[in-house]
Scaffold this motif. Sequence first.
Motif, mmCIF file in Angstrom:
data_model
loop_
_atom_site.group_PDB
_atom_site.id
_atom_site.type_symbol
_atom_site.label_atom_id
_atom_site.label_comp_id
_atom_site.label_asym_id
_atom_site.label_seq_id
_atom_site.Cartn_x
_atom_site.Cartn_y
_atom_site.Cartn_z
ATOM 1 N N UNK A 26 0.825 -1.197 0.000
ATOM 2 C CA UNK A 26 0.000 0.000 0.000
ATOM 3 C C UNK A 26 0.863 1.253 0.000
ATOM 4 N N UNK A 27 1.892 1.230 0.833
ATOM 5 C CA UNK A 27 2.763 2.404 0.906
ATOM 6 C C UNK A 27 3.470 2.641 -0.423
ATOM 7 N N UNK A 28 3.892 1.525 -1.025
ATOM 8 C CA UNK A 28 4.575 1.614 -2.319
ATOM 9 C C UNK A 28 3.647 2.213 -3.373
ATOM 10 N N UNK A 29 2.402 1.711 -3.384
ATOM 11 C CA UNK A 29 1.448 2.180 -4.381
ATOM 12 C C UNK A 29 1.106 3.652 -4.145
ATOM 13 N N UNK B 113 -13.607 4.479 -8.390
ATOM 14 C CA UNK B 113 -13.254 3.664 -9.553
ATOM 15 C C UNK B 113 -12.313 2.536 -9.159
ATOM 16 N N UNK B 114 -11.487 2.040 -10.095
ATOM 17 C CA UNK B 114 -10.613 0.894 -9.785
ATOM 18 C C UNK B 114 -9.564 1.250 -8.739
ATOM 19 N N UNK B 115 -9.479 0.387 -7.713
ATOM 20 C CA UNK B 115 -8.466 0.573 -6.671
ATOM 21 C C UNK B 115 -7.709 -0.743 -6.513
ATOM 22 N N UNK B 116 -6.410 -0.620 -6.247
ATOM 23 C CA UNK B 116 -5.641 -1.851 -6.031
ATOM 24 C C UNK B 116 -5.902 -2.348 -4.619
ATOM 25 N N UNK B 117 -6.400 -3.564 -4.516
ATOM 26 C CA UNK B 117 -6.688 -4.123 -3.196
ATOM 27 C C UNK B 117 -5.448 -4.812 -2.640
ATOM 28 N N UNK B 118 -4.914 -5.713 -3.408
ATOM 29 C CA UNK B 118 -3.669 -6.342 -2.996
ATOM 30 C C UNK B 118 -3.007 -7.004 -4.182
ATOM 31 N N UNK B 119 -1.764 -7.391 -3.972
ATOM 32 C CA UNK B 119 -1.006 -8.069 -5.028
ATOM 33 C C UNK B 119 -0.663 -9.467 -4.541
ATOM 34 N N UNK B 120 -0.437 -10.349 -5.479
ATOM 35 C CA UNK B 120 -0.164 -11.732 -5.117
ATOM 36 C C UNK B 120 0.942 -12.277 -6.019
ATOM 37 N N UNK C 16 3.015 5.862 -2.799
ATOM 38 C CA UNK C 16 4.168 6.664 -3.205
ATOM 39 C C UNK C 16 4.191 6.843 -4.716
ATOM 40 N N UNK C 17 3.708 5.826 -5.433
ATOM 41 C CA UNK C 17 3.700 5.921 -6.887
ATOM 42 C C UNK C 17 2.444 6.635 -7.384
ATOM 43 N N UNK C 18 1.623 7.055 -6.468
ATOM 44 C CA UNK C 18 0.430 7.794 -6.853
ATOM 45 C C UNK C 18 -0.660 6.922 -7.436
ATOM 46 N N UNK C 19 -0.671 5.651 -7.052
ATOM 47 C CA UNK C 19 -1.678 4.755 -7.611
ATOM 48 C C UNK C 19 -2.868 4.678 -6.674
ATOM 49 N N UNK C 20 -3.986 4.261 -7.254
ATOM 50 C CA UNK C 20 -5.226 4.279 -6.489
ATOM 51 C C UNK C 20 -5.341 3.064 -5.597
ATOM 52 N N UNK C 21 -5.494 3.299 -4.306
ATOM 53 C CA UNK C 21 -5.693 2.207 -3.338
ATOM 54 C C UNK C 21 -6.788 2.636 -2.372
ATOM 55 N N UNK C 22 -7.421 1.680 -1.648
ATOM 56 C CA UNK C 22 -8.403 2.079 -0.645
ATOM 57 C C UNK C 22 -7.708 2.834 0.489
#
Lengths: 508, 312
Positions: free
Chosen positions: B36-39, B257-264, B41-47
């Motif tokens: 989450x912190x990484x995303x 809109x689209x948010x990154x929930x998690x990565x696997x 920092x990159x300005x990506x959409x997360x909850x």
Amino acid sequence: MSHFQVPLLALFLVLAGGSLFLYKYRVLGFPVQPDAETRVWTVEAMVNLNAGPGPVKASLHIPGLTPGFAILDENFVSRGFGFNPRYVRGGREVEWHIRRARGPQTLYYRAIVYREPEQRETDTTPPFPPKPELGEPFNTAMEVLVDELRSQSADPASYTVELLKRLADGRSDQNVELLLGPAASLLDRARTATTLLAAARIPARLVRGIILQDRQRKAVLVPWLEIHDGRGWTYFDPETGSQGLPDNFLLWWSGTDPLVEIEGARDVDVKFSVQSNVTDPVVIAQRKAERKRAGLASFSIFDLPIQTQAVYAILLLVPVGALVVIVLRNIIGVQTFGTFMPVLIALAFRETQLLWGVLLFSVLVALGLAFRFLLERLRLLLVPRLGAVLIIVVLLMLMTSMLSHQLGFEIGLSVALFPMVILAMTIERMSVVWEERGSREAIQQGLGSLLVAMICYLVMGLSYAEHLVFVFPELLLVVLAVTLLIGRYTGYRLVELYRFRDIRQSNG
Amino acid sequence: MRQCGVLGLNERNIEYIQKYNARALFPLVDNKLQTKQLALAAGMAVPELYGVLTSHHDIRNFSKIVAGHPGFVIKPAHGSGGDGILVIPGRRTRSNRYYQLIDGSFISEPEIGHHVSNIISGQYSLVGTRDCALVERCIRVDSTFESLCYQGVPDIRVIVFSGYPVIAMARLPTRRSRGKANLHQGAVGIGIDLATGTTLNGVMDETVVREHPDTGVPVKGLAIPQWEELLLLAASCYPLTSLGYLGVDIILDREFGPLILELNARPGLNIQIANQCGLRNRLQLVEAQNGHGSMEEKVMFSREHFSSTEYG
């Protein structure tokens, strides 16, 4: 990473493990069969003597070079006597000595021998013997006889055969009669034969030995004749002249020296007895490895203390169980709790037997799970909760043992051998899976673990598997190779063929 | 089955995960806080993240963290497969000490505290070590899924290989999965045509389903809004993490809109059943590309080549 790295490494491991295995099996004779037995003979020489007052010294010839046999073990039993075995002309002897002794004394020499076809007499080639000087009229008789025999024979062997034949029916020939003297025994004939062989410049010697048969209380020494034909020793029966050694002939000593020499005692008497029994061929292979200085192969589990050996007998099976788990998980695709938990459960099954093991395991896990669900309500921290499950598992094990003991099922006592920590972890994992993914998956994985444990048990219980890894631990390198190869297996697991069946159908 | 291009577990592990996912990078995705912190920092959409509970001591701050937020989600930072996630869409108005779960039942604050303490002790963590609990915004699901969804939060799993989205599915929670969107917990997976963003047939328990088991609504033919944007968001996770073979879970929020929930880093293989299509051919096609090109070009390539019509 190269594609050949793992196969090459596996090949290397197989070659290393396999060649060591073949060497130990083919050359050293380690048995591949679990219940192999080898016949050995225990030969005992009992020396009875009547010691006078004062020091006693007794020398007894003992087996040294024994063609066709090898000595596994020997010991000297003699109360109060000092002894030292040593090599002498004609073989080996043991010298017993004591400063003071009186009355009847008994000295024992005991050897355990086994058949060893590779064992040969390895003396250096003896020099041509000097011509014996017997004095007249014997010299003339001897010369005449030698000339006659020479004209009738082609080589040392046929000379010997002819000679022994002539000596056997001695009465018909005056020269033979003169040389043998009246009432010659078999031993006398053999001794005369060596003289006559020496006259023909053929190295020959008289040997004495025992024909090994089971349960001989009084084995007799049998004289035999050896001649050296320039290449090696050949053997002749002094009685019939036939060539070769009898099957079970254990050569005791060679030469004409007496069997036993005593100083300071009277009434000397030597008795031989033979007893046949069987032993573990591993012991003999072990001895062979030592004698051959076989390096790595002579490092062996059998040198460890017995208790440590017993531990390794089980520990070495763990890799076999691990291989079974690997195959079942990565090639078949069975799901289990804990990667190698089934191996440990299978080890416990060894003590409880399969049926009881499965029963006890199921009962313990089921009861444990029930308690675990009760604990869940108490909302405990993780580690104390695990501890509580562990304590409950131990109590359940104790109760099971006591209950089954009361009911007369002694097998229930062996529940104590279940790995309780593993059991507690299994219960914990199972309950989490139960909560998170439903009872179906929990029971499915539980049965999977049990199934894998049962298969592990069956494979590890094969007497062949147990024997092979214990006697040939280098085979574990082969197991390692197979494990590495499976580690690079990218094919489907068997259950995936079922899992993805819909895709297959839809794509035709 | 080889011919259908189905990817098996062994092959996935050796040929893709071990080859393209450096082990050192795993913590990036295994730790959801780090992701989450990484995303961010990159300005990506997360909850939105409300707070982090790192010790048993922090649990008393819990009510302070969620104060003012009607719904929230508690999840272990190191959780796997959706285990240990507690979704609380709203709270009971009469007493603030009780919170409502997605199935309508209530949970008291001490019970939540126990759950958080389990998370912190590492019960759900992959390695069993201490963990921390994230408290974040409870997503308000996009209306597209409303008719389909029984309860819980549906998400969209996209597998991104070297920056190319290769396959996607929507994961719908069911009564059996208890609001969770993980297939092995009983959720329904629905294949998605990469080209158009419309849904295909679904899979539940490894068998094909044509309608949602709880609502009975046919699952096929639903158009997912903001599809291009969603694929770009998924594709952008490759430069973010450098993980070559990556499962990206995205949710569609009504507002954001689209948010990154998690990565696997070890995405499952059931996605193949949902799409009725093996992965291997697609992965090999991507491997044959030079791998250069912008994110937009890669997404374009995927939409062109990985249309479900092409592979049946």
